[in-house]
Write a protein that holds these residues in place. Structure first.
Motif, mmCIF file in Angstrom:
data_model
loop_
_atom_site.group_PDB
_atom_site.id
_atom_site.type_symbol
_atom_site.label_atom_id
_atom_site.label_comp_id
_atom_site.label_asym_id
_atom_site.label_seq_id
_atom_site.Cartn_x
_atom_site.Cartn_y
_atom_site.Cartn_z
ATOM 1 N N MET A 1 0.831 -1.205 0.000
ATOM 2 C CA MET A 1 0.000 0.000 0.000
ATOM 3 C C MET A 1 0.867 1.258 0.000
ATOM 4 O O MET A 1 0.548 2.242 -0.671
ATOM 5 C CB MET A 1 -0.946 -0.023 1.201
ATOM 6 C CG MET A 1 -2.102 -1.001 1.044
ATOM 7 S SD MET A 1 -3.301 -0.953 2.401
ATOM 8 C CE MET A 1 -2.443 -1.927 3.658
ATOM 9 N N LYS A 2 1.967 1.218 0.729
ATOM 10 C CA LYS A 2 2.854 2.385 0.760
ATOM 11 C C LYS A 2 3.524 2.614 -0.589
ATOM 12 O O LYS A 2 3.893 3.746 -0.919
ATOM 13 C CB LYS A 2 3.896 2.212 1.854
ATOM 14 C CG LYS A 2 3.325 2.344 3.260
ATOM 15 C CD LYS A 2 4.399 2.243 4.319
ATOM 16 C CE LYS A 2 3.814 2.439 5.705
ATOM 17 N NZ LYS A 2 4.841 2.354 6.766
ATOM 18 N N SER A 3 3.661 1.538 -1.363
ATOM 19 C CA SER A 3 4.281 1.673 -2.675
ATOM 20 C C SER A 3 3.279 2.086 -3.747
ATOM 21 O O SER A 3 3.647 2.271 -4.908
ATOM 22 C CB SER A 3 4.950 0.362 -3.083
ATOM 23 O OG SER A 3 3.975 -0.621 -3.388
ATOM 24 N N GLY A 4 2.005 2.207 -3.373
ATOM 25 C CA GLY A 4 1.001 2.675 -4.302
ATOM 26 C C GLY A 4 -0.035 1.655 -4.720
ATOM 27 O O GLY A 4 -0.972 1.982 -5.455
ATOM 28 N N VAL A 5 0.077 0.404 -4.251
ATOM 29 C CA VAL A 5 -0.916 -0.612 -4.568
ATOM 30 C C VAL A 5 -2.225 -0.268 -3.858
ATOM 31 O O VAL A 5 -2.215 0.118 -2.679
ATOM 32 C CB VAL A 5 -0.419 -2.014 -4.154
ATOM 33 C CG1 VAL A 5 -1.510 -3.063 -4.367
ATOM 34 C CG2 VAL A 5 0.841 -2.379 -4.913
ATOM 35 N N ALA A 6 -3.343 -0.398 -4.547
ATOM 36 C CA ALA A 6 -4.638 -0.119 -3.947
ATOM 37 C C ALA A 6 -4.878 -1.031 -2.750
ATOM 38 O O ALA A 6 -4.476 -2.201 -2.755
ATOM 39 C CB ALA A 6 -5.751 -0.300 -4.976
ATOM 40 N N ALA A 7 -5.533 -0.496 -1.727
ATOM 41 C CA ALA A 7 -5.753 -1.265 -0.507
ATOM 42 C C ALA A 7 -6.489 -2.568 -0.782
ATOM 43 O O ALA A 7 -6.140 -3.615 -0.229
ATOM 44 C CB ALA A 7 -6.527 -0.425 0.506
ATOM 45 N N ALA A 8 -7.509 -2.529 -1.642
ATOM 46 C CA ALA A 8 -8.287 -3.736 -1.921
ATOM 47 C C ALA A 8 -7.402 -4.844 -2.482
ATOM 48 O O ALA A 8 -7.520 -6.013 -2.099
ATOM 49 C CB ALA A 8 -9.425 -3.416 -2.888
ATOM 50 N N GLY A 9 -6.502 -4.486 -3.382
ATOM 51 C CA GLY A 9 -5.610 -5.487 -3.958
ATOM 52 C C GLY A 9 -4.617 -6.028 -2.950
ATOM 53 O O GLY A 9 -4.343 -7.229 -2.921
ATOM 54 N N ALA A 10 -4.071 -5.147 -2.110
ATOM 55 C CA ALA A 10 -3.109 -5.581 -1.097
ATOM 56 C C ALA A 10 -3.763 -6.508 -0.074
ATOM 57 O O ALA A 10 -3.172 -7.504 0.360
ATOM 58 C CB ALA A 10 -2.504 -4.369 -0.405
ATOM 59 N N LEU A 11 -4.996 -6.191 0.299
ATOM 60 C CA LEU A 11 -5.697 -7.026 1.273
ATOM 61 C C LEU A 11 -6.086 -8.371 0.674
ATOM 62 O O LEU A 11 -6.052 -9.404 1.361
ATOM 63 C CB LEU A 11 -6.933 -6.294 1.797
ATOM 64 C CG LEU A 11 -6.651 -5.010 2.590
ATOM 65 C CD1 LEU A 11 -7.947 -4.346 3.007
ATOM 66 C CD2 LEU A 11 -5.768 -5.287 3.796
ATOM 67 N N LYS A 12 -6.444 -8.383 -0.615
ATOM 68 C CA LYS A 12 -6.754 -9.650 -1.275
ATOM 69 C C LYS A 12 -5.518 -10.539 -1.340
ATOM 70 O O LYS A 12 -5.587 -11.753 -1.081
ATOM 71 C CB LYS A 12 -7.267 -9.366 -2.695
ATOM 72 C CG LYS A 12 -7.566 -10.629 -3.523
ATOM 73 C CD LYS A 12 -8.699 -11.451 -2.918
ATOM 74 C CE LYS A 12 -9.257 -12.481 -3.891
ATOM 75 N NZ LYS A 12 -8.229 -13.423 -4.386
ATOM 76 N N GLU A 13 -4.377 -9.962 -1.631
ATOM 77 C CA GLU A 13 -3.126 -10.726 -1.668
ATOM 78 C C GLU A 13 -2.793 -11.262 -0.273
ATOM 79 O O GLU A 13 -2.334 -12.403 -0.127
ATOM 80 C CB GLU A 13 -1.998 -9.843 -2.179
ATOM 81 C CG GLU A 13 -0.641 -10.528 -2.248
ATOM 82 C CD GLU A 13 -0.589 -11.669 -3.249
ATOM 83 O OE1 GLU A 13 0.256 -12.571 -3.077
ATOM 84 O OE2 GLU A 13 -1.408 -11.674 -4.197
ATOM 85 N N LEU A 14 -3.035 -10.464 0.741
ATOM 86 C CA LEU A 14 -2.813 -10.897 2.129
ATOM 87 C C LEU A 14 -3.666 -12.125 2.441
ATOM 88 O O LEU A 14 -3.162 -13.127 2.983
ATOM 89 C CB LEU A 14 -3.159 -9.744 3.074
ATOM 90 C CG LEU A 14 -3.366 -10.058 4.556
ATOM 91 C CD1 LEU A 14 -2.112 -10.655 5.168
ATOM 92 C CD2 LEU A 14 -3.776 -8.795 5.312
#
Length: 286
Positions: free
Chosen positions: A217-230
């Motif tokens: 997220m800090k690198s610019g990835v949208a929160a929804a995508g980062a949370l899905k990857e998590l």
């Protein structure tokens, strides 16, 4: 160090400890103590002249089908640890001492108790708020210490303390202490003891996956995508299900769609029947 089981004796003991203007700190626990709890005790000792630790497995914060009966109870071992930390008194009442026959009062905190564990464990935070309010009134400490691993719980207790005027004169500070972690980053918890060797190894994925999501997220990835990857990472690493993986405002616990200056990442996931929770700051400037 005294171990006290009756309220009258507790109040007499606390009055004696307070003689001469001494400050008293309270560390509420449910026992099964580990280094995380002892870190709270040390922080309390640095802030007060005497530390009282409560050990009480509170039945009102467990829901139907939860692990009330299985929750570890090891008062002798806990007492030995606390004596080594120079604790002045342990408050270890029986359930009927805290909730006598005919007990009919409940404390409910709106707002910060909604979402996250508040949704997944209906009534849980009512039980927490009620028992902590009672502990504050029983011990009447000058300050109290709680772990930040249970961040939503800390927010509930702070809100309750302000709203019910518990912050003065008896409790002038509700302190949060940073989460203590194992070598692999897993947050220390009494429930970690439920994990098998294989489950414990897999559980180390949880903090690493959270850190990766925050970095994304800090690198610019949208929160929804980062949370899905998590979530995908955990589910392919041995976790059976994800209760929630969400960004929330650190103070209000309101849902946030994107990381900002005061957000935290909250996670609850289940592995081998054990529910693990964690949270980390996801503020953009951290």
């Amino acid at each position: 160090m005294q171990t006290i089981t009756k309220l009258k004796m507790l109040r007499n003991t606390v009055d004696g400890l307070r003689a001469g203007g001494a400050r008293i700190a309270l560390v509420p626990t449910m026992g099964a103590l580990h280094e995380g709890h002892l870190t709270l005790v040390r922080a309390a000792r640095a802030a007060a002249d005497h530390v009282v630790v409560s050990i009480f497995v509170n039945p009102t914060q467990f829901g139907e089908g939860e692990d009330l009966d299985a929750y570890p109870r090891q008062l002798a071992a806990d007492s030995a640890l606390l004596e080594a930390e120079d604790v002045s008194a342990i408050w270890a009442p029986a359930p009927e001492e805290v909730y006598p026959q005919g007990y009919a009062t409940n404390v409910s905190v709106a707002g910060v108790s909604s979402g996250l564990c508040g949704d997944d464990r209906p009534g849980h935070f009512d039980g927490v708020a009620t028992v902590v309010c009672k502990l504050f009134n029983q011990v009447r400490p000058d300050c109290a210490f709680f772990g930040e691993k249970d961040w939503q719980q800390l927010a509930v207790i702070r809100r309750m303390s302000r709203d019910l005027d518990l912050t003065l004169p008896h409790v002038d500070a509700v302190h949060g202490v940073p989460t203590v972690r194992e070598e692999d980053g897993l947050a220390m918890s009494s429930r970690n003891a439920y994990l098998s060797k294989e489950q414990r190894a897999a559980a180390g994925t949880l903090p690493r996956a959270m850190q990766a999501a925050i970095a994304a997220m800090k690198s610019g990835v949208a929160a929804a995508g980062a949370l899905k990857e998590l979530e995908d990472t955990l589910l392919t690493s041995g976790f059976e299900s994800i209760d929630y993986a969400e960004l929330r405002d650190a103070d209000t616990i309101e849902l946030a769609n994107e990381a900002s200056e005061n957000t935290r990442l909250f996670l609850a996931a289940r592995i081998g029947g054990t529910r693990l929770i964690d949270n980390m700051p996801a503020a953009l400037n951290v």
